[in-house]
Design a protein around this motif. Structure first.
Motif, PDB file in Angstrom:
ATOM      1  N   GLN A  62      45.486  19.586  41.190  1.00 49.53           N
ATOM      2  CA  GLN A  62      44.701  20.820  41.097  1.00 49.53           C
ATOM      3  C   GLN A  62      45.603  22.015  41.396  1.00 49.53           C
ATOM      4  OE1 GLN A  62      41.536  21.692  44.038  1.00 49.53           O
ATOM      5  NE2 GLN A  62      40.130  21.729  42.310  1.00 49.53           N
ATOM      6  N   GLU A 108      37.923  27.412  44.920  1.00 46.18           N
ATOM      7  CA  GLU A 108      36.924  26.454  45.410  1.00 46.18           C
ATOM      8  C   GLU A 108      36.604  26.731  46.884  1.00 46.18           C
ATOM      9  OE1 GLU A 108      36.117  21.624  45.585  1.00 46.18           O
ATOM     10  OE2 GLU A 108      38.108  22.378  45.040  1.00 46.18           O
ATOM     11  N   GLU A 151      45.543  28.136  33.638  1.00 48.88           N
ATOM     12  CA  GLU A 151      44.676  28.485  34.764  1.00 48.88           C
ATOM     13  C   GLU A 151      43.217  28.539  34.332  1.00 48.88           C
ATOM     14  OE1 GLU A 151      47.547  31.103  37.730  1.00 48.88           O
ATOM     15  OE2 GLU A 151      46.566  32.133  36.063  1.00 48.88           O
ATOM     16  N   TYR A 152      42.974  29.096  33.169  1.00 47.91           N
ATOM     17  CA  TYR A 152      41.602  29.180  32.655  1.00 47.91           C
ATOM     18  C   TYR A 152      40.985  27.784  32.536  1.00 47.91           C
ATOM     19  CZ  TYR A 152      37.872  29.707  29.165  1.00 47.91           C
ATOM     20  OH  TYR A 152      36.678  29.644  28.486  1.00 47.91           O
ATOM     21  N   THR A 171      43.003  27.224  41.688  1.00 48.62           N
ATOM     22  CA  THR A 171      41.703  26.546  41.619  1.00 48.62           C
ATOM     23  C   THR A 171      41.268  26.075  42.998  1.00 48.62           C
ATOM     24  OG1 THR A 171      42.298  25.805  39.398  1.00 48.62           O
ATOM     25  CG2 THR A 171      40.419  24.729  40.444  1.00 48.62           C
ATOM     26  N   ARG A 172      42.200  25.525  43.751  1.00 47.87           N
ATOM     27  CA  ARG A 172      41.888  25.045  45.104  1.00 47.87           C
ATOM     28  C   ARG A 172      41.412  26.188  45.987  1.00 47.87           C
ATOM     29  NH1 ARG A 172      46.565  22.991  45.912  1.00 47.87           N
ATOM     30  NH2 ARG A 172      47.397  24.462  47.436  1.00 47.87           N
ATOM     31  N   TYR A 190      37.198  33.801  34.163  1.00 49.53           N
ATOM     32  CA  TYR A 190      38.619  34.039  34.440  1.00 49.53           C
ATOM     33  C   TYR A 190      39.092  35.240  33.637  1.00 49.53           C
ATOM     34  CZ  TYR A 190      43.719  33.251  34.422  1.00 49.53           C
ATOM     35  OH  TYR A 190      45.086  33.388  34.540  1.00 49.53           O
ATOM     36  N   SER A 232      41.886  24.993  34.058  1.00 49.47           N
ATOM     37  CA  SER A 232      41.741  24.370  35.374  1.00 49.47           C
ATOM     38  C   SER A 232      40.476  24.855  36.085  1.00 49.47           C
ATOM     39  CB  SER A 232      42.974  24.678  36.223  1.00 49.47           C
ATOM     40  OG  SER A 232      42.838  24.153  37.518  1.00 49.47           O
ATOM     41  N   LEU A 233      40.209  26.151  35.996  1.00 46.94           N
ATOM     42  CA  LEU A 233      39.013  26.716  36.645  1.00 46.94           C
ATOM     43  C   LEU A 233      37.726  26.229  35.981  1.00 46.94           C
ATOM     44  CD1 LEU A 233      40.293  30.353  37.219  1.00 46.94           C
ATOM     45  CD2 LEU A 233      39.642  28.749  39.018  1.00 46.94           C
ATOM     46  N   GLN A 234      37.738  26.116  34.641  1.00 47.31           N
ATOM     47  CA  GLN A 234      36.540  25.637  33.944  1.00 47.31           C
ATOM     48  C   GLN A 234      36.265  24.171  34.268  1.00 47.31           C
ATOM     49  OE1 GLN A 234      34.489  27.871  32.435  1.00 47.31           O
ATOM     50  NE2 GLN A 234      36.062  29.227  33.266  1.00 47.31           N
ATOM     51  N   PHE A 257      37.057  22.672  37.076  1.00 49.68           N
ATOM     52  CA  PHE A 257      36.516  22.681  38.438  1.00 49.68           C
ATOM     53  C   PHE A 257      35.031  23.035  38.423  1.00 49.68           C
ATOM     54  CE2 PHE A 257      35.306  26.268  41.258  1.00 49.68           C
ATOM     55  CZ  PHE A 257      34.898  25.531  42.362  1.00 49.68           C
TER      56      PHE A 257
END
Length: 686
Positions: free
Chosen positions: A572, A580, A632-633, A576-577, A651, A635-637, A639
C-alpha cells in the motif's frame, strides 16, 4: 443520551443495527424526535415518547455519496450553455436557442473530457471558436464566452463587442474575475458604446479539469519546479500557493461542500491549507454564499475531509514504473485529457477516447497488463459466441428446412437479432480498440523491458536495496535513457545510506548511455542533506536546516531515508495508508501531528481542534501539490472500494504527470543548482 432498555430491542430490529451502537446524536427535531447517526452511517430518528425508531437514510444511499465531481461540473457547464437559465425536463439546454460558444485554450481543456463535439448541438451550440482566432460576425445569434479572467481575454471581449460580432454577449469566467479586470471590461465596453451588448457576467468557479468521476487536475504546469526553485522569492511562492488555493476553492464550490482540512505541518501543503481556509472563511461571511445550497440533506451532517500533501511526501511514486493498465497507458502512450493516439494495425495513427463511457477501461484499468491481455481474449471469445448464437437463431440449423408453421418463431428471432446488432457492434469496437492499444503497449514493453523495470523497482522499495551487479545490469541493458535515469533515482531513494562506490558506478553507467544526470544529482544532494540532518546534533542541525531551507526551499525533507514513505508490506502506498488513517480518525502516531482546520469553526492559532473534526469520515478529497499520477489515483480507489461500507475518495493534483515529465522537472531543478552533466536531456518516447 440514555436510551431505555425497552427501546433497544426495537432499535435492533432496524436493518441498519448490525450489532453496533450509535456514533452521535445530531439534532433535536421539531416534532420532539432525536436525529441519530449510526456507525454504519445510516441516519435514524428516535421518538422517545413512543420509543419508535425510523430509518431516514440508508448507509448505501446515493444521497450520502454526493461528491460526484464530473457530474457536478458537467451540470454547471450545461447550465452555462443554456445562458445560465434552468434546464429543461430532459436535463439539456434549450436547443431552440441557438448560440455560439467562444473559449480559450484552458477552458477548451475543461470542456474536452466532459462534453463531446457531437453533444454540443444537443445544447443549442451550432458554432464554436477559440477566442484568439479571427471570427466573422454572426449578428442575430447570442454568444457564450467561457474563458479565464485574464487581461488578454478581457481585451479581446471588448474588441468583439465593439465590432458587434454577435447579438449579445454572455460572459462566463472560469474563476472569480478580479475587480481591476471587471473595471477594464466595463470601461472598455462603455468607451466603445457596446456595454448594452453585454447581457450577463458570471463567475463559474470551474477552473479545474475533471477526467473521471473521482479524478481532477488544476492543470497548473511546473508547479513542483516553482515551489522548489532555490531562487524563488517569497512573493513568487505566495502567488503559486494562492493559485493552488483558488483552484481548490473552485472544486469545493462546484461540489458545494466545506470540508475539514488536514495536512502535514510545514511545507507547501500547510501554506495551501492556510490560504484555502482563509478563502473559505471570508466567503462564508456572506449570507448568500456558494455553500448555502446543494449537497443534500446528508452532507450537512457528514462533511468530507480534505487531505493535502505535496509531492515530496512520497517522491518515488512520481518516478517509478507501474505495470497496471491505466498508469501504463498514461506513462507509455501519453494519455492526455482522456485521449491518446497510437499506430493502427493498417498503418496511420488511430485516436481513441478512454473515459467512463468505455466499460472495459472502467472495469480493467487497475489490472496488471497480463491480466488485461487475458480479459481482452475472454471478451473476444464471448463476443464470438454471442455472434454465433445470433446466427444460429436466425439462420436455422444445418440441413433444416423452413416451415411456415415456424414463421412467428423465426420472426421473433430475427427481431431479437436486429435489436442486438448495435450492442454487438459497440462491443466489437471496444474490443478492437483495446486490442490495438494492448498490441502497441506490448511492443513497448518488449523493446524497453518495462516489466523488468516495474518488478525490480518494486522489489527495491520493499527490500530497501538491490544487488550491485543486478543494478548495473539494468542500467546497461534495454530501456530508454529516461527509463534508466528513473531506475537510478529509485535506487537512490530506496537506499538507507549512500554507498559512494555504487553511486560512482551508477554515474559511470549513466554517462555510458549518454544520460543527462541532473535529476540524479539533485536527488543525491537532497539525500545527503537528509543524512547530515539525521546525524547532526541539535546546534549544528539548526544551522543545516537554516542553510538547506534557504537553498532548497521546502524540499529539504523530500527524500526520506529507507522505506518509511514507500511501500509497506501489503504494497500500500504511503499516501493511501495516511489517507486511511485520516479517514478513520483514530489515534495514530503517523497523523496525530497533522494540522486540523475547520473553516466553519472559530479560528484557533494552534491548528488543533476537538476530536469530532478528526473523523471518522466516509468521504475524502485527496490533493497532491506538485504533480500527481494514475498510480496514486488507482491505489486510493482500490482502498475506497475495499472498505465496508464502501468509502468515497476523490483524487486531485496540480497536474497529472508521467514519470518522464516529473523527472524532467527534477532535471530543471538540478540545472538551476548547477548539478549534473551537459548531455542533452532524454528525448520523449512518444
Amino acid at each position: 443520551m440514555i436510551m431505555p432498555k425497552s427501546s433497544m430491542s426495537v432499535y435492533k430490529i432496524s436493518k441498519f443495527y448490525l450489532n453496533r451502537g450509535f456514533v452521535a446524536v445530531l439534532w433535536l427535531l421539531k416534532n420532539g424526535a432525536i436525529l441519530l447517526e449510526h456507525e454504519c452511517w445510516a441516519l435514524v430518528s428516535y421518538d422517545p415518547r413512543h420509543e419508535i425508531f425510523k430509518n431516514l437514510i440508508t448507509p448505501f444511499s446515493p444521497t450520502v455519496m454526493a461528491l460526484n465531481l464530473r457530474q457536478k461540473q458537467t451540470e454547471c457547464i450545461i447550465r452555462m450553455l443554456n445562458l445560465n437559465q434552468p434546464l429543461n425536463a430532459t436535463g439539456t439546454a434549450n436547443e431552440e436557442a441557438y448560440k455560439i460558444l467562444i473559449y480559450d485554450k484552458f477552458c477548451q481543456n475543461i470542456l474536452s473530457p466532459l462534453i463531446h463535439v457531437k453533444d454540443l448541438r444537443k445544447h443549442g451550440v451550432t458554432l464554436y471558436f477559440l477566442i484568439d482566432k479571427d471570427r466573422k460576425p454572426v449578428h442575430d445569434v447570442p454568444a457564450v464566452y467561457f474563458v479565464q479572467p485574464s487581461q488578454v481575454n478581457v481585451q479581446r471581449i471588448v474588441a468583439d463587442a465593439s465590432q458587434s460580432l454577435y447579438n449579445s454577449f454572455h460572459l462566463n469566467f472560469s474563476s472569480s474575475i478580479p475587480r481591476p479586470l471587471l473595471e477594464d471590461l466595463a470601461s472598455g465596453t462603455l468607451h466603445s458604446e457596446s456595454i448594452d451588448m453585454i447581457s450577463k457576467v458570471h463567475d463559474q468557479y470551474l477552473e479545474f479539469v475533471t477526467l473521471e468521476n473521482n479524478l481532477f487536475s488544476l492543470a497548473q504546469k511546473s508547479c513542483y519546479v516553482q515551489l522548489n526553485d532555490p531562487s524563488a522569492g517569497d512573493r513568487e511562492i505566495e502567488e503559486i500557493v494562492e493559485k493552488v488555493a483558488s483552484g481548490l476553492f473552485c472544486v469545493l464550490a462546484t461540489l458545494a461542500v466545506v470540508p475539514v482540512i488536514r495536512c502535514p505541518r510545514g511545507g507547501p501543503a500547510e501554506m495551501v491549507a492556510a490560504g484555502l481556509d482563509q478563502k473559505l472563511r471570508d466567503h462564508l461571511l456572506s449570507k448568500n454564499n456558494l455553500f448555502t445550497e446543494g449537497g443534500g440533506f446528508a452532507s450537512s451532517f457528514q462533511r468530507p475531509v480534505l487531505c493535502l500533501f505535496d509531492r515530496n511526501f512520497e517522491l518515488s511514486v512520481g518516478i517509478q514504473h507501474d505495470f497496471r493498465y491505466r498508469p501504463l497507458v498514461h506513462d507509455v502512450l501519453g494519455l492526455r485529457l482522456n485521449r491518446l493516439s497510437v499506430q493502427g494495425e493498417k498503418g496511420g495513427m488511430r485516436s481513441y477516447e478512454l473515459d467512463s463511457s468505455d466499460p472495459f477501461w472502467v472495469a480493467n484499468g487497475s489490472l496488471e497488463f497480463p491480466e488485461v491481455a487475458v480479459e481482452i481474449e475472454t471478451q473476444l471469445n464471448k463476443y464470438k459466441k454471442d455472434v454465433d448464437e445470433v446466427n444460429r437463431r436466425t439462420g436455422g440449423t444445418d440441413g433444416a428446412e423452413f416451415e411456415g408453421t415456424d414463421l412467428i418463431g423465426n420472426t421473433k428471432h430475427l427481431m431479437n437479432a436486429v435489436n442486438s446488432l448495435p450492442e454487438l457492434t459497440e462491443r466489437k469496437q471496444v474490443i478492437d480498440k483495446h486490442t490495438n492499444i494492448a498490441t502497441v503497449l506490448l511492443g513497448e514493453i518488449k523493446e524497453r523491458s518495462l516489466d523488468s523495470y516495474a518488478k525490480k523497482e518494486d522489489d527495491m522499495m520493499v527490500r530497501g536495496g538491490i544487488d550491485r551487479n543486478e543494478l548495473l545490469g539494468v542500467l546497461r541493458g534495454k530501456g530508454t535513457k529516461m527509463d534508466k535515469l528513473r531506475f537510478a533515482i529509485i535506487y537512490l531513494i530506496c537506499s538507507e545510506s549512500i554507498n559512494q562506490s555504487e553511486v560512482e558506478a551508477i554515474e559511470a553507467a549513466l554517462r555510458e548511455s549518454e544520460v543527462d544526470n541532473c535529476a540524479f544529482q539533485y536527488v543525491k544532494k537532497m539525500k545527503s542533506l537528509n543524512v547530515s540532518l539525521a546525524s547532526a546534533n541539535s546546534a549544528s542541525r539548526s544551522n543545516i536546516v537554516d542553510w538547506a531551507e534557504k537553498l532548497y526551499g521546502q524540499s529539504i525533507s523530500a527524500v526520506t531515508a529507507g522505506v518509511k514513505n514507500l511501500l509497506s508490506g501489503d504494497r500500500q502506498l504511503a499516501l493511501t495508508r495516511t489517507v486511511e488513517a485520516l479517514m478513520e480518525g483514530k489515534p495514530n502516531p503517523e497523523v496525530d501531528s497533522y494540522l486540523v482546520l475547520d473553516p466553519r469553526a472559530p479560528k484557533s492559532g494552534s491548528g488543533t481542534s476537538s476530536s469530532h473534526l478528526k473523523g471518522p469520515f466516509k468521504e475524502a478529497i485527496v490533493f497532491m501539490i506538485g504533480g500527481g499520477n494514475y498510480m496514486e489515483y488507482g491505489s486510493l480507489q482500490e482502498f475506497a472500494q475495499r472498505q465496508q461500507p464502501v468509502k468515497h475518495v476523490i483524487y486531485g493534483t496540480t497536474e497529472i504527470l508521467t514519470g518522464m515529465e516529473f523527472v524532467e522537472q527534477l532535471t530543471v531543478l538540478g540545472q538551476k543548482m548547477g548539478l549534473g552533466g551537459s548531455v542533452a536531456p532524454p528525448a520523449p518516447t512518444h
